[in-house]
Design a protein around this motif. Sequence first.
Motif, PDB file in Angstrom:
ATOM      1  N   MET A   1     117.816   3.575 -62.923  1.00 35.11           N
ATOM      2  CA  MET A   1     116.659   2.783 -63.294  1.00 35.11           C
ATOM      3  C   MET A   1     116.443   1.692 -62.269  1.00 35.11           C
ATOM      4  O   MET A   1     117.348   1.073 -61.819  1.00 35.11           O
ATOM      5  CB  MET A   1     116.923   2.172 -64.662  1.00 35.11           C
ATOM      6  N   ARG A   2     115.197   1.458 -61.925  1.00 37.65           N
ATOM      7  CA  ARG A   2     114.943   0.411 -60.957  1.00 37.65           C
ATOM      8  C   ARG A   2     114.613  -0.872 -61.686  1.00 37.65           C
ATOM      9  O   ARG A   2     114.199  -0.861 -62.835  1.00 37.65           O
ATOM     10  CB  ARG A   2     113.779   0.805 -60.048  1.00 37.65           C
ATOM     11  N   LEU A   3     114.792  -1.980 -61.015  1.00 38.19           N
ATOM     12  CA  LEU A   3     114.255  -3.231 -61.531  1.00 38.19           C
ATOM     13  C   LEU A   3     112.785  -3.216 -61.180  1.00 38.19           C
ATOM     14  O   LEU A   3     112.394  -3.479 -60.055  1.00 38.19           O
ATOM     15  CB  LEU A   3     114.942  -4.422 -60.878  1.00 38.19           C
ATOM     16  N   VAL A   4     111.961  -2.900 -62.136  1.00 40.47           N
ATOM     17  CA  VAL A   4     110.593  -2.564 -61.831  1.00 40.47           C
ATOM     18  C   VAL A   4     109.740  -3.801 -61.638  1.00 40.47           C
ATOM     19  O   VAL A   4     109.565  -4.590 -62.539  1.00 40.47           O
ATOM     20  CB  VAL A   4     110.002  -1.705 -62.955  1.00 40.47           C
ATOM     21  N   LEU A   5     109.229  -3.946 -60.426  1.00 40.62           N
ATOM     22  CA  LEU A   5     108.177  -4.911 -60.157  1.00 40.62           C
ATOM     23  C   LEU A   5     106.929  -4.127 -59.800  1.00 40.62           C
ATOM     24  O   LEU A   5     106.050  -4.626 -59.114  1.00 40.62           O
ATOM     25  CB  LEU A   5     108.554  -5.810 -58.983  1.00 40.62           C
ATOM     26  N   GLN A   6     106.906  -2.866 -60.230  1.00 39.00           N
ATOM     27  CA  GLN A   6     105.840  -1.973 -59.833  1.00 39.00           C
ATOM     28  C   GLN A   6     104.578  -2.316 -60.606  1.00 39.00           C
ATOM     29  O   GLN A   6     104.485  -3.326 -61.280  1.00 39.00           O
ATOM     30  CB  GLN A   6     106.285  -0.542 -60.084  1.00 39.00           C
TER      31      GLN A   6
ATOM     32  N   LEU B   1     125.567  -2.639 -60.328  1.00 39.47           N
ATOM     33  CA  LEU B   1     125.125  -3.295 -61.555  1.00 39.47           C
ATOM     34  C   LEU B   1     123.628  -3.111 -61.754  1.00 39.47           C
ATOM     35  O   LEU B   1     122.798  -3.779 -61.125  1.00 39.47           O
ATOM     36  CB  LEU B   1     125.487  -4.783 -61.526  1.00 39.47           C
ATOM     37  N   ASP B   2     123.288  -2.200 -62.632  1.00 41.68           N
ATOM     38  CA  ASP B   2     121.905  -1.832 -62.891  1.00 41.68           C
ATOM     39  C   ASP B   2     121.168  -2.926 -63.669  1.00 41.68           C
ATOM     40  O   ASP B   2     121.685  -3.438 -64.667  1.00 41.68           O
ATOM     41  CB  ASP B   2     121.872  -0.532 -63.692  1.00 41.68           C
TER      42      ASP B   2
END
Length: 593
Positions: free
Chosen positions: A1-6, A239-240
């Motif tokens: 999972m990304r740290l979404v700033l999308q 660390l996700d």
Amino acid sequence: MRLVLQSTLLPILAMALLLGACKQATQKANQSTVKTTAPASSEPWWKEAVVYQIYPRSFKDSNGDGVGDLQGIISKLDYVKSLGIDMVWLNPIYASPNKDNGYDISDYQNIMKEFGTMQDFDALLKGFHDREIKVFMDLVVNHCSSEHAWFKSARSSRNSPYYKYFHWWPAEKGKPPYRWSIFDEKGDAWEYNKATNSYYLHYFADAQPDLNWENPQLRQEIYKMMRFWLDKGIDGFRLDAIAFCSKDTTWQPLPAEYNGQWGMYYASGPHLHDYMQEMNREVLSKYNVATVAEAMGDVERVMKFVAPERKELNMAYYFEAIDFGYLPNEYKMPDPKGYDFVAWKKIYAKWTEAFAQKGWGTIYLANHDQPRMLTRWGNDTPEFRDASSKLLSTFILSMRGTAFYYYGDEIGMSNIKFDKVEDYNDIELLTNYAQVKAKGGDLKRFLEGMKISSRDNGRTPMQWDDSDNGGFGAGKPWLKVNPNYTSVNVAAQEKDPNSVLNYFRKMVQLRKKERALIYGDFKLVDAENPSIFAYTRSLEGRTILVLLNFKAVEAKVNTEGLDLSKAKVLLGNYPNSKATNQLKPYEALVLSL
């Protein structure tokens, strides 16, 4: 999972950072040298490591159920060793109902049934260690699964001992203050729970309730779980979504200073770094392991995780470069005009300079949250596939920072480019597709954009040979195999000394041999060149010049002040490479000056 700033967040942030940073970088880029100190003999091992990321679902299926598993990885241990890498990063293998492909964990101390057993894991860890390969585990502790025993108890009653392991808003207080959710079709991070007559918080999907790090008892549970894996002998954690773990529990409206950027607000919790320092103090400092933070934001924010005197984590990703080139206010929609290559280079120069002064960074172009690097940053046409794959490998392995490399990129795997939404599996894409549909948006345009940027492009099964399913396994794969597996596969490239695979191996060995490629000063060369990314790496009197033509036409680089007359070619991605400043399409040259 990304740290979404999308979506509406990342493009705004990226442009804001870029306007300020690149203006300054433009003025000094041609002369700027990133100064570093000579490496001491006591430098930690993780600075010199090349990390190979394995997405277990997609690597190798041993039992024909269509899902990659631990025994499948075990069967390929010698292949992984042959790459010359130092560490493997495994995406989550914990027990999970798979709402987000393992990033929704239902039991932190058991293995997902599809992947195998704890005995399989123990055998896998021993297999890697026997081959002198270290193992990173994904640590997903901003949230867990709604199927976790803690949450199943918590949602049953407010009197549950686990109720305070999560964030709740009692319904008698009315509707909770709005919070944005990354994987929720409604975009609402509060979900009503009838049994407790309260709402629980989920920054991601509603099946991923956020853990309450403000509760000291919860933090101790996490630290206990970390010790369980570290005592087994793993070598570190990635660390996700860790920047989201601290919450502002006053639940105030989004402060105006964040300009609509929920992601940045989430990454600014009041006790974030208190918790990281506590984790280091109580767990990480007791073991010889490495950590990498999925951090977010500008240099100042990210540096707080890795500045040595803060005693938090070792390395950090940054997203400014990897998420560059998307249209503003749209979810991962590539700009049809392309991206500003000169500005992209200066982003890398800026972050390289920052980490040269303090802390330690990473360098990567792909992972499970990204499309294939060949399609996104190179050229996946048959004519240029090999050259641009090799060029991108050269870039990753010649830059400063710990190199992270994604499975399949070593053979030049490319985006599958699905035409139908039904072919996708990714919760992130499906959520955003539903949002576009609900707003009456252009779904065809959306799917065309996803052919470039969707995460599922980077999750298709590994292409081992030209047999059915690319040699991934006998059963129907959980995600379709890219049809080009008949020509792009490991078996074919093993036989070809000039293959993408064998070039990757050579570049890994060159990085290990030339310490300047790890610790050397970084100087951007011909910064305004619209086609070529060029830089020097210098250490203790030795200078290496890296020339990379990112375009499909020949290009010339201005090497004024650098004497190429006696330069030696250390590696090139064309046959009979010569030391020259006139580069062929997607040509990569590594020169000793």
